[in-house]
Design an enzyme around this catalytic site. Sequence first.
Site, PDB file in Angstrom:
ATOM      1  N   HIS B  55     -41.863   0.007 -14.858  1.00  0.00           N
ATOM      2  CA  HIS B  55     -41.314   1.162 -14.087  1.00  0.00           C
ATOM      3  C   HIS B  55     -39.924   1.264 -14.343  1.00  0.00           C
ATOM      4  O   HIS B  55     -39.308   2.313 -14.560  1.00  0.00           O
ATOM      5  CB  HIS B  55     -41.489   1.143 -12.586  1.00  0.00           C
ATOM      6  N   HIS B 106     -44.603   8.825  -8.161  1.00  0.00           N
ATOM      7  CA  HIS B 106     -44.655   7.948  -7.266  1.00  0.00           C
ATOM      8  C   HIS B 106     -45.872   7.832  -6.828  1.00  0.00           C
ATOM      9  O   HIS B 106     -46.723   8.108  -5.856  1.00  0.00           O
ATOM     10  CB  HIS B 106     -43.865   8.522  -5.905  1.00  0.00           C
TER      11      HIS B 106
END
Lengths: 223, 753
Positions: B55, B106
């Site tokens: 990420h 997200h």
Amino acid sequence: MRVGVITFPGTLDDVDAQRAVRYADGEAVPLWHGDHDLKGVDAVVVPGGFSYGDYLRCGAIARFAPVMQEVIEAANKGMPVLGICNGFQILAEAHLLPGALVRNHKLHFVCRDQWLKVENNSTAWTTRYDQGAEILVPLKSGEGGYQADAQTLETLEGEGRVVFRYVGENPNGSRNNIAGITNAKGNVVGLMPHPEHAIDALTGPTDDGLGMFLSLLDSVVKA
Amino acid sequence: MTVDTVKNAESTPDQEQPYKELGLKDDEYARIKEILGRRPTDAELAMYSVMWSEHCSYKSSKVHLKYFSETTTDEMRSKMLAGIGENAGVVDIGDGWAVTFKAESHNHPSYVEPYQGAATGVGGIVRDILAMGARPLAVMDPLRFGKPDAPDTKRVLPGIVAGVGGYGNCLGLPNIGGEVVFDETYQGNPLVNALCVGAMRVEDLHLAHASGTGNKVILYGARTGLDGIGGVSVLASETFDDSAGKRKKLPSVQVGDPFTEKVLIECSLELFEKGIVVGIQDLGGAGLSCATSELASAGDGGMHVWLERVPLRATGMTPAEILSSESQERMCAVVEPANVEAFMEVCRKWDVIATEIGEVTDGDRLVITYHDEVVVDVPPRTVAHEGPVYNRPIQRPADQDELQANTPDSLPKPAKDELLELIKSQAASPNLASKRWVTQQYDRYVRGGTVLAQPSDSGMIRIDEETHRGVALSTDCNGRYTKLDPYEGARLALAEAYRNVAATGATPVAVTNCLNFGSPEDPAVMWQFEQAVKGLADGCVELGIPVTGGNVSFYNQTGSTAILPTPVVGVLGVIDDVRRRIPTGIGAEAGETLLLLGETKAEFGGSEWAHVVHGHLGGLPPKADLQREKLLGEVLVAGSRDGMVSAAHDLAEGGLAQALVETCLIGETGARVFLDGDLFTELFSESAGRVLVAVPRTEEQRFTDMCTARALPWRKVGVVDPESNALEIQDLGSLPLDELREAWEGTLPALFD
């Protein structure tokens, strides 16, 4: 015409209310929640948003802000005061207007263009409208259901103090389809829909809301 | 609580560390030891493990993302003030305004905890925009869900929608667009992408860096707590003694407080305005680890941080926990010593907690102490910018040929007398149905600058109230197209977002992306990724507009099945006067002619018709002709500028049939349509490069002459009929608008109310 627009922490529609005042050729005067004076304004708008995060209960904390003590005093002396959405909730918490606003009956936040019927065109904020006129303005709230006891409702209806009523399907479960009310003197008005978002058909559904700010201009000039 | 110090790490080189549980591979752990010349402390291990995660480090995508900058020419870059590598790309839009925009995913938190996952997704991207020195102005949310009637979708969708609305509404940002798409591959892995756009004066651009020895590092905003610590909590259980180890952990999904964020925004903007901030960085994923290492790494010196000064909202937090906490609504600023008091004064006005936690040093190390003991001593670049880079194996899937060979050609086509009913039932299918149930939970009016919002082709906001300059934004991706051909699918997403922006009268100028894919360890997924990146980058070159930033999200899969490859593309357009915007609905002017711009071919691969009627996915997606898209865009902008176009709606999923339904229902006006050729193809093909426009009859000749002169194919397909209250199609019959509206708007309430 100098119109104060209050900013609490969490106020969102203050820039919109200031713009609406300017569109009506008024001077918008920013008021801070911690202010202890109203800077000589002729009227006050308590705008929408989530003052203090809506913690505890919508409007419950803002009602105690220093500037609100000045507003309460001025309103009781007859100064025109308009509460929009969260501002309406604050005026109700401050007991300038009766009743309370609760969670929408379907529990969702609702943002939509809403038809309203003008039920009282004699308040400080509604003289530019025809009695019974229908206007289209945005409604955007999660806790917009107007609630009051039977006696209060009877008084409001009997004295013609319901200023705006929802037309068509009730969007939030408000008693008697009430969208906005006024106090006995007609100087304080609170409503859940947002006239300040309907001052220009470019950015709103209509310019129907501008009438409220132009009405104020008339009342201030007359006074 | 025992604290693992550098001294302790040096004296206990062989102590076992839970690096695997933190997601680090053997060789990555070995590299950390090599960099430091010893084993990392707990706090260092926590920093490296989050910052080297997929990420934060883009370790699997980096080698491919380079292609974006390699293919961007100087001419494409001419309007870019900041690009990839910064918190968000910045574009000069004229009149002294710079606009910054970015999207972020997200996805995983939103599956675990839909409301908070989605809410903090909005909060995070808004802080990214703020960290560029811009006032955030609007948000939009491209969302993907599993099957609409699956029980879990009833948990996930309402929670995510309420979270997006709950946070964005309370923050005071209008939500002006986005997408809601259903496909079963997203069942165990919904996609929650959030995009934010902001604006600033060109001279106010703030880039994240910490320069100037002696400058102070100030952490301001919310206190730091145990929420959002995620994997790092395993460190605590390894190093705590038994009694402390039983401490209850908070959920690893962060909890958002939009009120605090609103105050943080206003406070930050006042700080920027006063010119007392040297560098600024938001705290998002990886919290303080990320902010301190990135600030130090981008600056020219080192940094010393006194960790015990960080205001906490939980007791007994370890240094590792403080560094990796993802508590929301925090920012980190670098301020000259002389301005610290002025900084604090502004924070006091807004009741924002601000603490001097560190200072810029003349060394080249990031040193973090905790009560005078050194717990971190690292070269900051090795944490923030020099993480591992992988060249993952790439393999075109074995069944790709089979998938492409399985064309929709043999699917039974509807009979002529079934077409009207198909128009209606297709409009009611979940992917094409009105998304009003979702978007009416979002405030689209706040701040008074919204000129267009959903269901318009693009969202549009006014940036300057004096000059009326504004921007338009659209996001798009069709995962089915991308599955059939990732290269072409990405180009198609770009083409559609570009067309959507042009259809409102704005000139497309820049691109952002949010690339959602399955596991990078699967060579077939990496092939999809590589192809999509190439398709998007090459497409941008063809259109002459740059990719200014983006986001990659891997490991999106339901069980072992990867999601449809979903490279969401966002296009930003500029309009010099928002008063000339083109609306999506017809009926704005009396007497309009309907024209179809572009060419219709029989293209049904990955189409909504094949999906809804036959549950079929195969063949090749439509072909995108980007030179044609560019020409189409120029014609639309010219039409808007000269007042020749009164409505425009792009043709996409569902073809002309769906475009007609929507333009009539949004405009609350009927139309009479006449088509020739094969009516099924005319109505349901999904050929790209097409827009349905309404032109006032008085402008028809002038507009069609322009199209002819510029060699843009056009056809007259009907007239707007304000009297009829129906969509009438010659040779087929009439569909009353009431009936169509019930079909189009009834689906989502029936599923989710």
